[in-house]
Design a protein around this motif. Structure first.
Motif, PDB file in Angstrom:
ATOM      1  N   LYS A  24      45.478  48.940  45.732  1.00 32.59           N
ATOM      2  CA  LYS A  24      46.148  47.817  45.068  1.00 32.59           C
ATOM      3  C   LYS A  24      45.352  47.233  43.911  1.00 32.59           C
ATOM      4  O   LYS A  24      45.879  46.432  43.143  1.00 32.59           O
ATOM      5  N   HIS A  25      44.092  47.616  43.792  1.00 29.40           N
ATOM      6  CA  HIS A  25      43.234  46.984  42.793  1.00 29.40           C
ATOM      7  C   HIS A  25      42.439  48.009  41.987  1.00 29.40           C
ATOM      8  O   HIS A  25      42.146  49.096  42.473  1.00 29.40           O
ATOM      9  N   ILE A  26      42.095  47.622  40.764  1.00 33.66           N
ATOM     10  CA  ILE A  26      41.060  48.300  40.003  1.00 33.66           C
ATOM     11  C   ILE A  26      39.761  47.552  40.291  1.00 33.66           C
ATOM     12  O   ILE A  26      39.721  46.316  40.277  1.00 33.66           O
ATOM     13  N   ILE A  27      38.716  48.288  40.563  1.00 39.70           N
ATOM     14  CA  ILE A  27      37.441  47.711  40.971  1.00 39.70           C
ATOM     15  C   ILE A  27      36.455  47.790  39.818  1.00 39.70           C
ATOM     16  O   ILE A  27      36.299  48.860  39.211  1.00 39.70           O
ATOM     17  N   TYR A  28      35.803  46.700  39.516  1.00 38.14           N
ATOM     18  CA  TYR A  28      34.812  46.662  38.431  1.00 38.14           C
ATOM     19  C   TYR A  28      33.503  46.027  38.902  1.00 38.14           C
ATOM     20  O   TYR A  28      33.521  44.980  39.555  1.00 38.14           O
ATOM     21  N   ASP A  29      32.399  46.660  38.540  1.00 34.74           N
ATOM     22  CA  ASP A  29      31.092  46.012  38.597  1.00 34.74           C
ATOM     23  C   ASP A  29      30.861  45.453  37.197  1.00 34.74           C
ATOM     24  O   ASP A  29      30.655  46.205  36.244  1.00 34.74           O
ATOM     25  N   LEU A  30      30.892  44.145  37.070  1.00 37.84           N
ATOM     26  CA  LEU A  30      30.926  43.499  35.754  1.00 37.84           C
ATOM     27  C   LEU A  30      29.571  43.017  35.242  1.00 37.84           C
ATOM     28  O   LEU A  30      29.511  42.308  34.238  1.00 37.84           O
ATOM     29  N   ILE A 172      33.321  31.894  35.782  1.00 36.98           N
ATOM     30  CA  ILE A 172      32.005  31.671  36.382  1.00 36.98           C
ATOM     31  C   ILE A 172      31.656  32.825  37.318  1.00 36.98           C
ATOM     32  O   ILE A 172      32.475  33.235  38.144  1.00 36.98           O
ATOM     33  N   GLU A 173      30.436  33.349  37.166  1.00 36.02           N
ATOM     34  CA  GLU A 173      29.949  34.391  38.059  1.00 36.02           C
ATOM     35  C   GLU A 173      29.534  33.740  39.374  1.00 36.02           C
ATOM     36  O   GLU A 173      28.518  33.044  39.446  1.00 36.02           O
ATOM     37  N   CYS A 174      30.314  33.985  40.419  1.00 35.27           N
ATOM     38  CA  CYS A 174      30.109  33.326  41.709  1.00 35.27           C
ATOM     39  C   CYS A 174      29.414  34.208  42.729  1.00 35.27           C
ATOM     40  O   CYS A 174      29.087  33.745  43.829  1.00 35.27           O
ATOM     41  N   ASN A 175      29.245  35.473  42.395  1.00 39.15           N
ATOM     42  CA  ASN A 175      28.553  36.381  43.308  1.00 39.15           C
ATOM     43  C   ASN A 175      27.768  37.366  42.452  1.00 39.15           C
ATOM     44  O   ASN A 175      28.346  38.243  41.815  1.00 39.15           O
ATOM     45  N   PHE A 199      34.120  35.547  39.146  1.00 41.00           N
ATOM     46  CA  PHE A 199      33.666  36.881  38.765  1.00 41.00           C
ATOM     47  C   PHE A 199      32.409  37.235  39.537  1.00 41.00           C
ATOM     48  O   PHE A 199      31.703  36.363  40.031  1.00 41.00           O
ATOM     49  N   GLY A 200      32.144  38.541  39.614  1.00 41.04           N
ATOM     50  CA  GLY A 200      30.942  38.983  40.291  1.00 41.04           C
ATOM     51  C   GLY A 200      30.507  40.348  39.808  1.00 41.04           C
ATOM     52  O   GLY A 200      31.309  41.134  39.290  1.00 41.04           O
ATOM     53  N   GLY A 201      29.230  40.612  39.943  1.00 38.76           N
ATOM     54  CA  GLY A 201      28.667  41.901  39.567  1.00 38.76           C
ATOM     55  C   GLY A 201      27.332  42.099  40.243  1.00 38.76           C
ATOM     56  O   GLY A 201      26.699  41.136  40.713  1.00 38.76           O
ATOM     57  N   SER A 202      26.895  43.344  40.308  1.00 38.90           N
ATOM     58  CA  SER A 202      25.658  43.664  41.020  1.00 38.90           C
ATOM     59  C   SER A 202      24.413  43.161  40.303  1.00 38.90           C
ATOM     60  O   SER A 202      23.388  42.938  40.924  1.00 38.90           O
TER      61      SER A 202
END
Length: 244
Positions: A24-30, A172-175, A199-202
């Motif tokens: 159901k989703h496109i996954i991104y590491d932003l 806002i990057e929350c994770n 938003f979140g990213g590694s």
């Protein structure tokens, strides 16, 4: 307050299950750094792992765009053109664009002539001017690790100019995979207070942490991720790679 008391469906602090989301989703590491700034990975290594695991990426090198452009041109995984811009005060802003040409134009006009020799050094641009310029060139701005340690924290500028930041910032990057839970939770509370998309990213600098934190967008909007960003339909899933 216990962290779990404020966690809602939009931000989950758990290991991503890609097979659960990719229908159901496109996954991104932003939030990723390549060897063009302070990362240890070439853009090709980043793209190859992302393609292998089934997620899209945004290479957000500090004050530099070569890695982002290279990744986009490989066409092996979904890539959002992006950059992480350091302000004169020290805080970082993630800026995303629909097309690489927009990123190049913004970088050449607003960033390239304002940075130091070290790509990770501060620029001479105030944080409010970073946000204003990004909007002028079609960028979508996200506050990076708002409550990170030392100069990376936005605490000071929020106390002095919080209203102006709230008006200009888009999300806002929350994770963030490099931040301790309490820092991410505080960022999430700010996003809820301001009504901003999450938003979140590694924040990966090495291959093994790529994809540790990801942002999900509905698959039906895969061609226009920035439209989804603006709509507030993002979801974030991930667990920190290391604790700062």
């Amino acid at each position: 307050m216990d962290n779990t008391d404020i966690i809602e469906e939009s931000v989950l602090f758990e290991v991503p299950n890609f097979s659960e989301y990719d229908q159901k989703h496109i996954i991104y590491d932003l939030h990723i750094h390549s060897s063009y700034s302070d990362g240890l990975m070439s853009p090709s290594v980043i793209v190859e792992k992302a393609a292998e695991m089934g997620f899209g990426i945004a290479i957000t090198d500090h004050n530099e765009i070569k890695g982002s452009i290279e990744a986009y041109e490989m066409q092996k995984a979904p890539v959002i053109p992006a950059i992480e811009v350091a302000s004169r005060e020290g805080m970082d802003t993630l800026v995303y664009f629909e097309k690489p040409g927009q990123l190049i134009h913004y970088y050449e006009k607003c960033v390239e002539g304002h940075k130091g020799i070290d790509p990770c050094s501060f620029t001479d641009i105030t944080v409010l001017d970073v946000l204003r310029a990004a909007k002028e060139y079609g960028g979508f701005t996200v506050m990076a690790h708002p409550f990170g340690p030392s100069w990376k924290s936005w605490d000071g500028i929020l106390q002095e100019k919080g209203e102006s930041v709230a008006q200009l910032i888009d999300g806002i990057e929350c994770n963030n995979g490099a931040m301790a839970m309490f820092r991410n939770v505080k960022a999430y509370e700010l996003a809820r207070e301001w009504g901003k998309p999450v938003f979140g990213g590694s924040d990966a600098h090495i291959r093994t942490t790529l994809g540790d934190v990801v942002t999900l967008i509905p698959r039906e909007n895969a061609d226009s991720p920035l439209e989804v960003f603006s709509s507030g339909k993002t979801k974030v899933v991930g667990r920190r790679s290391r604790s700062i």
